[in-house]
Write a protein that holds these residues in place. Sequence first.
Motif, PDB file in Angstrom:
ATOM      1  N   LYS A  99       0.817  -1.217   0.000  1.00 14.19           N
ATOM      2  CA  LYS A  99       0.000   0.000   0.000  1.00 14.19           C
ATOM      3  C   LYS A  99       0.849   1.265   0.000  1.00 14.19           C
TER       4      LYS A  99
ATOM      5  N   HIS B  42       2.526 -11.161  14.985  1.00 13.53           N
ATOM      6  CA  HIS B  42       2.777  -9.965  14.170  1.00 13.53           C
ATOM      7  C   HIS B  42       2.462  -8.721  14.986  1.00 13.53           C
TER       8      HIS B  42
ATOM      9  N   HIS C 128       2.626  -4.276  14.353  1.00 10.98           N
ATOM     10  CA  HIS C 128       3.023  -3.109  13.535  1.00 10.98           C
ATOM     11  C   HIS C 128       2.846  -1.908  14.459  1.00 10.98           C
TER      12      HIS C 128
ATOM     13  N   GLU D  25       8.050  -5.527   7.426  1.00 10.29           N
ATOM     14  CA  GLU D  25       7.147  -5.056   6.369  1.00 10.29           C
ATOM     15  C   GLU D  25       7.398  -3.578   6.086  1.00 10.29           C
TER      16      GLU D  25
ATOM     17  N   ASN E 297      -2.362  -8.920   5.680  1.00 10.44           N
ATOM     18  CA  ASN E 297      -2.757  -8.217   6.909  1.00 10.44           C
ATOM     19  C   ASN E 297      -4.033  -7.426   6.660  1.00 10.44           C
TER      20      ASN E 297
ATOM     21  N   TRP F  82      -1.132   2.802  18.646  1.00 14.81           N
ATOM     22  CA  TRP F  82      -1.621   2.276  17.364  1.00 14.81           C
ATOM     23  C   TRP F  82      -2.537   1.126  17.739  1.00 14.81           C
TER      24      TRP F  82
ATOM     25  N   GLU G 176       3.511  -7.577   1.190  1.00 13.27           N
ATOM     26  CA  GLU G 176       2.630  -7.448   2.370  1.00 13.27           C
ATOM     27  C   GLU G 176       1.407  -6.678   1.915  1.00 13.27           C
TER      28      GLU G 176
ATOM     29  N   THR H 100       3.477   4.212  12.095  1.00 16.10           N
ATOM     30  CA  THR H 100       4.171   4.593  10.879  1.00 16.10           C
ATOM     31  C   THR H 100       5.038   5.810  11.143  1.00 16.10           C
ATOM     32  N   TYR H 101       6.177   5.894  10.476  1.00 19.83           N
ATOM     33  CA  TYR H 101       7.205   6.908  10.717  1.00 19.83           C
ATOM     34  C   TYR H 101       7.567   6.915  12.209  1.00 19.83           C
TER      35      TYR H 101
ATOM     36  N   GLY I 144       6.922   0.814   9.424  1.00 16.01           N
ATOM     37  CA  GLY I 144       6.963   2.066  10.194  1.00 16.01           C
ATOM     38  C   GLY I 144       8.325   2.730  10.260  1.00 16.01           C
ATOM     39  N   TYR I 145       9.344   2.087   9.683  1.00 18.19           N
ATOM     40  CA  TYR I 145      10.715   2.618   9.727  1.00 18.19           C
ATOM     41  C   TYR I 145      10.759   3.946   8.971  1.00 18.19           C
TER      42      TYR I 145
ATOM     43  N   ARG J 149      -2.116 -10.969  14.795  1.00 17.33           N
ATOM     44  CA  ARG J 149      -1.620  -9.604  14.952  1.00 17.33           C
ATOM     45  C   ARG J 149      -1.893  -9.160  16.379  1.00 17.33           C
TER      46      ARG J 149
ATOM     47  N   GLY K 184       7.817   0.035   4.413  1.00 13.76           N
ATOM     48  CA  GLY K 184       7.166   0.786   3.345  1.00 13.76           C
ATOM     49  C   GLY K 184       7.993   2.011   3.014  1.00 13.76           C
TER      50      GLY K 184
ATOM     51  N   TYR L 284       3.235   6.614  -0.155  1.00 11.83           N
ATOM     52  CA  TYR L 284       1.822   6.954   0.052  1.00 11.83           C
ATOM     53  C   TYR L 284       1.289   8.039  -0.871  1.00 11.83           C
TER      54      TYR L 284
END
Length: 465
Positions: free
Chosen positions: A89, A218, A220, A309, A131, A187, A108, A223-224, A261-262, A177, A311, A406
């Motif tokens: 995504k 799993h 997550h 995973e 996911n 989150w 993913e 993000t960032y 999320g890196y 998850r 992005g 994104y």
Amino acid sequence: MTEAEERRESYETPELHSLPGSVLARPPGLERRIAPMPRVAGWDVKDLAARFGSPLCVIDERVLRAAYQRLDAAFRAGWKDTVIAASIKTNYLSAVVAILRSMGAWGEVVSGFEYRLCRDLGIPGGQIVFNGPWKSDQELELAFHEGALVNLDSDDELERVIKMARARQGELRVGLRVGVELNDAPWDKFGFAVENDHALEAARVIAREKNLILDGLHVHVGTYIPDAGVYGRACEALIGLGLRLERELGVEIRHIDLGGGYASRNTLRHTLLPGEAIAASAEEYARAITVPLKRAAAQFRRPPRLFIEPGRILVDEAAAMIATVRAVKRVSGQQKAALVDCGVHLLPTAFWYEHEIRPVEDRGQAVENYRVVGPLCMQIDVLRESALLPALRAGDLLVIRDAGAYNFSQSMQFIHMRPNYVLVHDGGVDVIREREADACVRAPERLPPHLINAETRGSILAGGG
Ligand SMILES: Cc1ncc(COP(=O)(O)O)c(C=O)c1O
């Protein structure tokens, strides 16, 4: 406890980050922002705009491959059995996915659309991680049939999968998850919470099912996330839960998945320091995750496979938007505004990033403070509230950097059509997504018979051509 005491926040040890020397050597945001950038991905920006139009998204294959290689090497150095399942995504342009796949990435996905996209590009179901908070029965059936790794997100989904498992002969392997409270804001929309034993309970339910096998865990974390320490704590949480499940339920945790999320080097809005000063490196993220894993490896029945995973850390820096200044406006009592032809419909990340914007022409040292606004008829169409740029005139080209994550997948057709997207590679430049024609929006529409009249009869929707 008094009301005042309740309101007082509890003390948390601050985390210290070292800054690269280059960041302190210059006032944040000064020369770096205004150095001209006449070339993108080795190509003359003016030539690119003349050939493919403006605005234009340019993706640099070499940068994309380098980002993958660096992350892959960093993680494999710490944990050999690491699989990168690239977050589809984050950028689902097929050429981007195909490049990452050619480097060895799994996919993913979080929807049937993304799943089909991966399959269409030749990624086998057995190398897809599925996911997402909602997957239809049909999508789940197909994913199980093709051997995808499905991570369950809710009790309702678990119940549906139990029904599927009972209805078939063979076993179904699933991941769970989980949510761990690690960051602010949490989150917490996803998965089964660890803290209140919801995850433990779900694992017990799975263990009671003859045809259902818990393959792994799993998480997550968001993000960032610039702080690698969050991943260390997330990994510890998965290890702790995994070992407990192996001990108490007799299951074998074959994999743990640390999600994405890196951070990329982009700068978040309203932060003091540039992204490159605060974001952990690929190597720091890798160490944060693989060191606790190595420490705990011997306690598992078998050392688990590690999934990540990523992005934005893979794709953000590989893309730039080229835009043209279409007007320079003076608003009484305010800074000047530069109106460009790329708006938030193509660059939605402008809502949370301060994208670096560079001029193409070298106009010397004098700079002005511009508000950079897009072409949409909406007040919120602002790319930068404040950007130092040399004196601009209509027709000037600008480069908006680090726009790979994104922006295409969240882009919106609104007022204007999407422009060309091109890939720069060793063999030249190719269009990987053509500029949209009006028909992209209008062709699926229908005019009902009672609205077809003398005026509308000529419309493409009435078959009038
Ligand atoms: C489950 C999952 N994995 C991976 C990602 C990729 O995140 P990022 O692009 O921040 O690395 C996301 C995005 O939110 C996600 O929800």
